[in-house]
Design an enzyme around this catalytic site. Structure first.
Site, mmCIF file in Angstrom:
data_model
loop_
_atom_site.group_PDB
_atom_site.id
_atom_site.type_symbol
_atom_site.label_atom_id
_atom_site.label_comp_id
_atom_site.label_asym_id
_atom_site.label_seq_id
_atom_site.Cartn_x
_atom_site.Cartn_y
_atom_site.Cartn_z
ATOM 1 N N ILE A 216 39.383 35.803 40.567
ATOM 2 C CA ILE A 216 39.031 37.163 40.928
ATOM 3 C C ILE A 216 38.088 37.696 39.795
ATOM 4 O O ILE A 216 38.039 37.177 38.446
ATOM 5 C CB ILE A 216 40.336 37.956 40.921
ATOM 6 N N SER A 217 36.953 38.528 40.215
ATOM 7 C CA SER A 217 36.215 38.861 39.206
ATOM 8 C C SER A 217 36.474 39.653 38.150
ATOM 9 O O SER A 217 37.454 40.350 38.394
ATOM 10 C CB SER A 217 34.757 39.352 40.235
ATOM 11 N N GLN A 218 35.659 39.674 37.153
ATOM 12 C CA GLN A 218 36.126 40.628 35.965
ATOM 13 C C GLN A 218 35.949 42.182 36.478
ATOM 14 O O GLN A 218 35.137 42.325 37.284
ATOM 15 C CB GLN A 218 34.977 40.352 34.811
ATOM 16 N N ARG B 73 44.937 47.002 41.131
ATOM 17 C CA ARG B 73 44.485 45.424 40.959
ATOM 18 C C ARG B 73 45.667 44.526 40.878
ATOM 19 O O ARG B 73 45.321 43.376 41.421
ATOM 20 C CB ARG B 73 43.676 45.496 39.679
#
Ligand code: SAH
Length: 219
Positions: free
Chosen positions: A63-65, A37
């Site tokens: 950026i999504s969790q 990530r």
């Protein structure tokens, strides 16, 4: 400790946190272990790469969790284990990379040029075969349709009609539907001319802006 080793350990911890939150699909957890990530973060923000939170990626987007990405991905994997997937809202490119790690053939559309360029650069660096395009994703990607899965990673006020038309038979769309403040994760599955709908828990996404989404001037 070497940076790479430290990041690897943090990634393992992120996966443990996902398990504690109830993510139990082995394929999904393996993909989260595999995809680095931190490659989707700039150097100055590396310390935030493995926290379970959304993070700004520029242009007012996030950026999504990890939990959100894992939740949506699990909904897809359980219904559509393989095939061709269209993602709407490339953002950092992380969700697309997770789909690639799961073995899907991945197409992704982003409306902001700077983000599309950044994500494509990371895909190239990582050697990922993901096709990305600049455009209004509420219209889908008709030339590449039909798709076995469609994943919308921005908040939609309604299901974009063109996306329904680009699902293959038994194909599934995962989409957060609702208001600007809160959305319910929804899965829509195509059966002939009919569509089944399942509704899950609430999330908060950045808005899906486009012809079949929110108007640009509302925000
Ligand atoms: N999937 C991303 C997170 C996306 S945030 C990730 O893994 O990082 C939502 C993204 O959707 C933003 O980048 C936003 O610019 C994009 N977006 C919003 N409306 C869109 C539209 N109509 N078409 C394509 N992208 C859109």
């Amino acid at each position: 400790m070497q940076d790479a080793e430290k990041l690897r350990r943090q990634r393992l911890e992120m996966v443990e946190t996902l398990k504690q939150y109830g993510i139990d699909n082995r394929r999904v957890l393996d993909a989260f272990n595999e995809v680095e990530r931190h490659r989707f973060f700039d150097r100055a923000s590396l310390t935030y790469a493995y926290g379970d939170c959304a993070y700004p990626i520029g242009f007012g987007q996030t950026i999504s969790q990890p939990f959100t990405v894992a939740y949506m991905t699990t909904l897809l994997v359980e219904r559509v284990p393989s095939g061709k997937v269209l993602e709407i809202g490339t953002g950092s490119g992380y969700q697309a990379a997770i789909l690639d790690a799961l073995g899907y053939e991945v197409y992704t559309v982003e409306r902001i040029d700077g983000l599309k360029e950044m994500a494509c650069r990371v895909f190239t660096e990582l050697g990922l075969d993901i096709e990305c395009r600049l455009g209004d994703g509420t219209l889908g990607w008709p030339e590449k349709a039909p798709f076995d899965g469609i994943m919308v990673t921005a908040a939609a006020p309604k299901i974009p009609g063109p996306l329904l038309g680009q699902l293959s038979e038994n194909g599934c769309m995962v989409i957060p539907l609702g208001t600007y403040e809160s959305q319910q994760m929804t899965v829509v599955r195509k059966h002939g001319d009919a569509f089944d709908k399942e509704v899950f828990q609430h999330f908060v996404f950045v808005p899906l802006v486009g012809r079949e989404g929110w108007d640009d001037d509302v925000f």
